[in-house]
Write a protein that holds these residues in place. Structure first.
Motif, PDB file in Angstrom:
ATOM      1  N   GLN A  99      -9.389  -5.664  -2.928  1.00 31.53           N
ATOM      2  CA  GLN A  99     -10.359  -4.573  -2.878  1.00 31.53           C
ATOM      3  C   GLN A  99      -9.666  -3.211  -2.953  1.00 31.53           C
ATOM      4  O   GLN A  99     -10.002  -2.275  -2.230  1.00 31.53           O
ATOM      5  N   CYS A 100      -8.681  -3.106  -3.827  1.00 33.21           N
ATOM      6  CA  CYS A 100      -7.966  -1.850  -4.037  1.00 33.21           C
ATOM      7  C   CYS A 100      -7.838  -1.610  -5.529  1.00 33.21           C
ATOM      8  O   CYS A 100      -7.479  -2.531  -6.282  1.00 33.21           O
TER       9      CYS A 100
ATOM     10  N   TYR B  59      -0.907   4.210  -5.086  1.00 39.39           N
ATOM     11  CA  TYR B  59      -1.652   5.471  -5.039  1.00 39.39           C
ATOM     12  C   TYR B  59      -1.484   6.178  -6.383  1.00 39.39           C
ATOM     13  O   TYR B  59      -0.499   5.916  -7.093  1.00 39.39           O
TER      14      TYR B  59
ATOM     15  N   LEU C  30       0.809  -1.213   0.000  1.00 41.43           N
ATOM     16  CA  LEU C  30       0.000   0.000   0.000  1.00 41.43           C
ATOM     17  C   LEU C  30       0.847   1.269   0.000  1.00 41.43           C
ATOM     18  O   LEU C  30       0.362   2.341  -0.368  1.00 41.43           O
TER      19      LEU C  30
ATOM     20  N   LEU D 206      -9.763   2.347  -2.043  1.00 41.34           N
ATOM     21  CA  LEU D 206      -9.660   1.121  -1.252  1.00 41.34           C
ATOM     22  C   LEU D 206     -10.977   0.870  -0.538  1.00 41.34           C
ATOM     23  O   LEU D 206     -11.534   1.770   0.101  1.00 41.34           O
TER      24      LEU D 206
END
Length: 698
Positions: free
Chosen positions: A172-173, A84, A80, A88
């Motif tokens: 789920q990102c 970017y 993570l 999320l």
């Protein structure tokens, strides 16, 4: 009341009811796309697959793309930190909008349009907690039974949970980025190519400034006839300072090459996917192989030779600054180098055209080798090939002579000319020692630069020639595709009228005769349609209109009551799946599973793989799967050469059925099957397809 990490994350999250607003805000703050219309929010009961489709549709509407980012739960904190800008999913009804990240912090956009900071460690623990909750109690009981002391249980428990989380994935990102066909500057900036390129030029310039300073000190000491300890220490310090700048230059050069190469590959792939069927049909297989090879040439040669050439130009500019009044001689020599490079470029283009022509002929002859053996006279079978080979050898000799002269004459000629300009002032004794050292350093610097520049000419020219050939693919990536007005989420239940075609007209060329004229068809849900006709009657053309591969010149075409402008290209493909004719369908150099699941998400879920295997066995491919040691993960060879004609046909059928479309169109898909396999495949297709259209000869 003390704020917990979960409540803090929830406080800064966006509800699903404002997901469209969150997407628009993220794109605007990250400067990824354009200010588009207001996005409708996804349905509250949308599935995970539907949410993924909706996010991709919403990103396309805003002029960017959303890519699902899957990572191991154990590595969430590490992954993570580089994921970017992204969206999320924190829970069923909470989403985080990530603007930037560092090694320990996430910078998120709150619903109040402010920026907040979150701990990466806390967030990763929150995301892992649901899956660890059920395992924690079992592990605690295990540690108690094993007699592990209480003081050590927490550490052991953390190790066990980390080991289990390594096997689980978090998907789920979604990372947002610029579309490959959009702004080149923005895409290169996202790939860090611009930043690394600027750093490379700065580091290289600083490196040579230090080198020139050390050269000036050494020359001063040499011409003065005595050694000064202070100047020697300064000279040694300059040389030591050169080392980190040389390392930095090499490091940044690698990063720049990786970023630029990755961006070029994305753009070329996007362009290939946006080519029209007519553009692909006009090129033979040899042309496509040549374009693939030339694409690799641009990536490798342009990066290596281009970087070397740019750095050499910087060195020449520095040399001009050092040479002073002799800079005019260097400028004249640069003009001669440019003229020689222009001539070399012309010869290289001619050589490339000859080589590509031979390659295309060779590939076409290899494809049609059996036909040539039967129909061509053996005595004259290779006459054209011999003439082409002689022409190629003659062009190659001329190119080699020009290249050898360019590499040898330009640098050495400059060295002789530069020293000749310097000799008179040295012989007359009018030159100052330090000035002579600087001029000599400038001459040698220009000599080194010319050697690099002429050495990179071949790479740069090769990349330029290759670029001209692949330019259509590069430009095709900038073509706009219809996104559609209807959100692509969970596919709605098809209405009774699946296809409605009214008076469709189509022609391949604007001045040609219509291939289809005033064609109408109505397909209702659950129907099985057999479309028969003679060869050249327009069956395949009509199927390509229904599947969205081509656009009608006039007439009305609706799917589930909506036109292509409303549905968009992706929405149309979601509702109509097609298996084209054998010569227009392809097996890619990948695994069997990849070729089956191309129309679905990738990487696939376990349920997708299981469904693909079940369908293959229903189509009679069970023996094929049993023969393959790796099953669906077995490589099937380039073009599927390890598969028989009938096996490839059934792979094409399975690929279309696995897309779960409202209408499946099979064009001559059963022609290569024997009666037994035809019966099996037809029964499976009739059972699996919601609505079916089969095209066949009478």
């Amino acid at each position: 009341m003390k704020t917990t990490p979960l409540s803090r994350c929830t406080k800064f999250s966006w509800p699903a009811a404002r997901l469209g607003e969150a997407m628009a805000a993220l794109v605007r703050h990250a400067r990824l796309g354009k200010a588009g219309p207001e996005l409708p929010n996804p349905a509250s009961s949308i599935s995970a697959e539907g949410l993924r489709n909706w996010l991709e549709w919403a990103a396309a509407r805003l002029g960017c793309e959303a890519q699902s980012f899957e990572m191991g739960q154990r590595d969430l904190e590490q992954e993570l930190s580089s994921a970017y800008p992204a969206l999320l999913r924190l829970s069923e009804d909470a989403f985080l909008v990530i603007l930037a990240a560092s090694k320990r912090k996430l910078f998120v956009l709150t619903p109040e349009r402010t920026t907040a900071r979150l701990s990466l460690h806390d967030l990763s623990q929150i995301l892992r907690e649901p899956s660890e909750r059920t395992q924690r109690l079992d592990f605690e009981n295990l540690l108690n039974e094993a007699g592990i002391p209480r003081a050590r249980q927490e550490r052991a428990l953390r190790v066990l949970l980390d080991e289990q989380s390594a096997r689980k994935r978090f998907d789920q990102c979604w990372i947002l980025r610029t579309q490959p066909g959009q702004s080149t500057f923005r895409s290169l900036r996202e790939a860090n190519a611009i930043q690394n390129g600027a750093g490379l030029l700065a580091a290289h310039t600083m490196q040579y400034l230090l080198w020139l300073g050390s050269w000036a000190i050494l020359g001063r000491l040499s011409f003065s006839g005595h050694m000064d300890r202070g100047w020697l220490i300064a000279w040694a310090l300059l040389l030591v300072t050169l080392i980190p700048f040389q390392v930095l230059t090499t490091w940044l050069q690698g990063l720049f090459a990786i970023g630029l190469g990755g961006w070029l590959k994305r753009r070329m792939l996007c362009g290939a996917l946006r080519l029209a069927p007519e553009e692909m049909r006009h090129c033979g297989i040899g042309s496509f192989i040549a374009q693939a090879l030339e694409s690799e040439t641009v990536e490798t040669l342009a990066v290596s030779g281009g970087i070397t050439g740019v750095l050499a130009v910087i060195e020449i500019a520095m040399a001009m600054f050092l040479l002073g009044r002799f800079a005019l001689v260097l400028a004249v020599w640069c003009a001669l180098a440019v003229l020689a490079a222009w001539r070399f470029n012309r010869r290289y283009q001619r050589w490339t055209s000859t080589r590509i022509e031979m390659t295309q002929d060779l590939v076409e002859n290899m494809v049609g080798h059996r036909t040539r053996l039967v129909q061509q006279n053996p005595a004259g079978r290779h006459q054209g090939e011999d003439l082409a080979l002689e022409r190629y050898l003659d062009v190659s000799r001329r190119l080699d002579r020009m290249g050898a002269w360019l590499v040898a004459a330009i640098p050495r000629g400059w060295l002789i000319a530069g020293l000749a300009c310097l000799v008179p002032s040295i012989a007359a004794g009018s030159a100052v020692s330090s000035q002579t050292a600087i001029l000599l350093g400038g001459i040698l610097l220009a000599y080194t630069a010319f050697r690099k520049l002429t050495g990179s000419f071949a790479d740069v020219v090769a990349a330029t020639v290759a670029w001209k050939r692949i330019r259509p693919l590069f430009d095709a990536a900038a073509r706009t595709q219809s996104v559609g007005e209807v959100p692509v989420g969970d596919k709605a239940e098809a209405g009774p009228q699946v296809i409605e075609a009214d008076r469709l007209t189509f022609r391949y060329r604007s001045t040609g005769n219509p291939a289809l004229r005033q064609c109408s068809l109505s397909v209702r849900k659950g129907e099985r349609i057999l479309l028969e006709g003679p060869s050249g009657g327009g069956k395949t053309t009509f199927a390509s209109l229904l599947s969205g591969m081509r656009q009608p010149e006039s007439g009305l075409l609706l799917v589930n009551g909506l036109d292509r402008h409303t549905l968009g290209a992706q929405g149309w493909r979601q509702r109509v799946a097609s298996a084209p004719q054998f010569h227009e369908n392809h097996i890619l150099t990948e695994t069997l599973g990849f070729n089956l699941l191309m129309g679905r998400r990738w990487p696939p879920a376990a349920a997708d793989v299981a469904e693909a295997e079940t369908l293959c066995r229903e189509l009679g491919l069970g023996d094929l799967l049993d023969r393959m040691p790796s099953g669906l993960l077995e490589m099937v060879g380039e073009g599927g050469w390890q598969l028989s004609h009938g096996e490839r046909s059934r792979v094409f059928i399975a690929r279309a059925l696995l897309q779960g479309a409202d209408l499946v169109i099979l064009d001559e898909s059963f022609a290569a099957l024997d009666p037994e396999n035809l019966k099996v495949a037809l029964e499976c297709t009739l059972k699996r397809a919601a609505t079916l259209m089969v095209i066949a000869h009478p």
